[in-house]
Write an enzyme that holds these catalytic residues in place. Structure first.
Site, PDB file in Angstrom:
ATOM      1  CE1 TYR A 142       7.492   9.571  40.904  1.00 35.49           C
ATOM      2  CE2 TYR A 142       9.354   8.072  41.007  1.00 35.49           C
ATOM      3  CZ  TYR A 142       8.681   9.096  40.380  1.00 35.49           C
ATOM      4  OH  TYR A 142       9.203   9.643  39.235  1.00 35.49           O
ATOM      5  CE  LYS A 192      -3.241  20.812  38.785  1.00 35.63           C
ATOM      6  NZ  LYS A 192      -3.689  21.814  37.770  1.00 35.63           N
ATOM      7  CG  ASP A 225      -1.316  23.969  36.165  1.00 35.89           C
ATOM      8  OD1 ASP A 225      -1.092  24.469  37.280  1.00 35.89           O
ATOM      9  OD2 ASP A 225      -2.436  24.032  35.603  1.00 35.89           O
ATOM     10  CG  ASP A 249      10.333  12.280  37.628  1.00 36.72           C
ATOM     11  OD1 ASP A 249      11.574  12.255  37.507  1.00 36.72           O
ATOM     12  OD2 ASP A 249       9.563  11.606  36.922  1.00 36.72           O
ATOM     13  CG  ASP A 253      13.576  15.117  33.391  1.00 36.55           C
ATOM     14  OD1 ASP A 253      14.317  14.934  34.378  1.00 36.55           O
ATOM     15  OD2 ASP A 253      13.386  14.261  32.508  1.00 36.55           O
TER      16      ASP A 253
HETATM   17  C1  IPM Z   1      14.738  10.432  38.346  1.00 32.88           C
HETATM   18  C2  IPM Z   1      14.320   9.275  37.500  1.00 32.88           C
HETATM   19  C3  IPM Z   1      13.744   8.214  38.408  1.00 32.88           C
HETATM   20  C4  IPM Z   1      12.485   8.765  39.005  1.00 32.88           C
HETATM   21  C5  IPM Z   1      13.512   6.842  37.768  1.00 32.88           C
HETATM   22  C6  IPM Z   1      14.758   6.305  37.098  1.00 32.88           C
HETATM   23  C7  IPM Z   1      12.978   5.854  38.765  1.00 32.88           C
HETATM   24  O1  IPM Z   1      13.440   9.704  36.502  1.00 32.88           O
HETATM   25  O2  IPM Z   1      15.560  10.236  39.244  1.00 32.88           O
HETATM   26  O3  IPM Z   1      14.261  11.545  38.100  1.00 32.88           O
HETATM   27  O4  IPM Z   1      11.401   8.728  38.394  1.00 32.88           O
HETATM   28  O5  IPM Z   1      12.560   9.250  40.131  1.00 32.88           O
HETATM   29 MG    MG Z   2      13.201  11.814  36.394  1.00 25.92          MG
END
Ligand code: IPM
Ligand code: MG
Length: 368
Positions: A142, A192, A225, A249, A253
Site C-alpha cells: 500500500y 507467501k 492462498d 485486506d 473481506d
Molecule cells: C479497507 C478498505 C480500504 C483498504 C480502502 C477503502 C482504502 O478496503 O479498509 O479494507 O483497502 O484498506
Molecule cells: Mg478492504
C-alpha cells in the site's frame, strides 16, 4: 474515566446515517453509565473534498493526532470516481492510518447466533465462529516505493512495491500474540514465503518474536492462498490470524462474509501508546459507504456501533461496558430486529437504520 475525547468523522454515503445512531449510544453512556465523552465532529473523504478540495484537511489531521480515539464512518462514492488519485476520498483514510502510525488493524469476524443462517456456508461451519484478523496497516504494498505509472519501451507500466522492515513485522506480530493470550492463545501467520522475499522475512521474524517472548502461544504459518481456502473450508480452526496489509485486506473481506453480513463487522486500528497510556486509535466499520442505499434509512448501523464498543474496550479500558453493548446487540438480533441486509429468504418486515439504533438503546436500558 479522564478526558475521554472522541473525534467523529462520519464521511460519505451511509457514514453519516450510521454515525447518527452511534451518537445515540454515546449519549446513552453519558446519561446512564457516567462515561462522558468530549465529542467533536469533522469532515473526511468526499465530504472534505467538497468543502476543502482535499479528502483530509491538515486541521482535521492535527485534531486526529490529539484526541483519544477517532471514530470514522465510511469514505468514497461514485461522485468521486473521476477525481485525481491524490485527492480521492480513500486517500484521506490512508493518510490518517499512515500519519497516526496505526500499524495494527484488528478485524474480528464473529458470527452472531441469530444470523448463522445468513452465511453462504453451512450453519454448522460458522455458528460460534470467532476469529480476529490482525492486518498490518501502514506498510507493505500500500505504501512501498517505488510506485507509479511510468513509460517504458513504448508502453505504460504500473508499479507498486511490497516492502517490510523487520521492526514493522516485529511490532504487528507482538500485537497479534498479545491479543491471542486474551483469547484462544493461537496465532496463524499468513504470507507467501514460497514466492516473495518479504514473505520469507515475515515468517522468520514472526517465528523469532514467538520463540523469544511468546512461546506459550501456539503459532502456525500458512501460505495466504491456502489460508483463504482454509477460511472457507473450516474457519473455526483459527483464533488470531496475523498477515500483511494487502493479504489482510482480502482475507478480512472473505472472513467477514462468513459471518453473514458485512454490515455487522467493526474494526480497530491501533498504534503505539500515547503519553496518557492509551494507544493511538481509529475505529471504523469494515463496510464501505454503500452509495446504492445512501439516504434511504436502509443502512445497518451495527458495524459502526460495534466499532464504538471496540473503542470502549481498547481505548477506554471499559471492557465490561463494551460487553454490555455487544450483548444488547445480540439481544435485539435474537428478538428478530433486522435491517434490510439481514432479511432472510423468508422475508419479513425490515426496520430502518434509526429504528435499529433505538432498539439497541432500549436493550441497553433493559440491561441496567
Ligand atoms: C479497507 C478498505 C480500504 C483498504 C480502502 C477503502 C482504502 O478496503 O479498509 O479494507 O483497502 O484498506
Ligand atoms: Mg478492504
Amino acid at each position: 474515566m479522564s478526558n475521554a475525547s472522541l473525534l467523529i468523522l462520519p464521511g460519505d454515503g451511509i457514514g453519516p446515517e450510521v454515525m447518527t445512531e452511534v451518537r445515540k449510544i454515546i449519549d446513552w453512556y453519558g446519561a446512564n453509565r457516567d462515561l462522558q465523552f468530549d465529542v467533536s465532529e469533522d469532515l473526511v473523504g468526499g465530504a472534505a473534498y467538497d468543502t476543502h478540495g482535499t479528502p483530509l484537511h491538515d486541521d482535521t489531521m492535527a485534531k486526529a493526532q490529539e484526541v483519544d480515539a477517532v471514530l470514522l464512518g465510511a469514505v468514497g462514492g461514485p461522485k468521486y470516481d473521476n477525481l485525481d488519485f491524490s485527492v480521492k476520498p480513500e486517500r484521506g483514510l490512508l493518510r490518517l492510518r499512515k500519519e497516526m502510525d496505526l500499524f495494527a488493524n484488528l478485524r474480528p469476524a464473529q458470527c452472531f447466533d441469530a444470523l448463522a443462517d445468513f452465511s453462504s456456508l453451512k450453519k454448522e461451519v460458522v455458528s460460534g465462529l470467532d476469529i480476529m484478523i490482525v492486518r498490518e496497516l501502514t506498510s507493505g504494498i500500500y505504501f512501498g516505493e517505488p510506485r507509479g505509472i511510468i513509460e517504458e519501451g513504448g508502453e505504460r507500466v504500473g508499479i507498486n512495491t511490497q516492502r517490510y522492515t523487520e521492526s514493522e513485522i516485529d511490532r504487528v506480530a507482538r500485537s497479534a500474540f498479545e491479543l491471542a493470550r486474551r483469547r484462544g492463545n493461537k496465532v496463524c501467520s499468513m504470507e507467501k514465503a514460497n514466492v516473495m522475499e518479504s514473505g520469507i522475512l515475515w515468517r522468520e521474524v514472526v517465528q523469532k518474536v514467538h520463540d523469544a517472548d511468546y512461546a506459550d502461544v501456539e503459532l502456525s504459518h500458512m501460505y495466504a492462498d491456502a489460508g483463504a481456502m482454509q477460511l472457507c473450508r473450516y474457519p473455526k480452526q483459527f483464533d488470531v490470524i496475523v498477515t500483511d496489509n494487502l493479504f489482510g485486506d482480502i482475507l478480512s473481506d472473505a472472513a467477514a462474509m462468513l459471518t453473514g453480513s458485512l454490515g455487522m463487522l467493526p474494526s480497530a486500528s491501533l498504534g503505539a501508546p500515547m503519553a496518557n497510556g492509551r494507544p493511538k486509535a481509529l475505529y471504523e466499520p469494515v463496510h464501505g459507504s454503500a452509495p446504492d442505499i445512501t439516504g434511504q434509512g436502509k443502512a445497518n448501523p451495527i458495524a459502526c456501533i460495534l466499532s464504538f464498543a471496540m473503542a470502549l474496550r481498547y481505548s477506554f479500558d471499559q471492557g465490561d461496558e463494551a460487553a454490555r453493548l455487544e450483548t444488547a446487540i445480540e439481544t435485539v438480533l435474537a428478538n428478530g430486529a433486522r435491517t434490510p441486509d439481514l432479511m432472510g429468504p423468508d422475508g419479513g418486515t425490515p426496520m430502518s437504520t434509526s429504528d435499529m439504533g433505538d432498539a439497541i438503546v432500549a436493550a441497553l436500558d433493559a440491561s441496567l
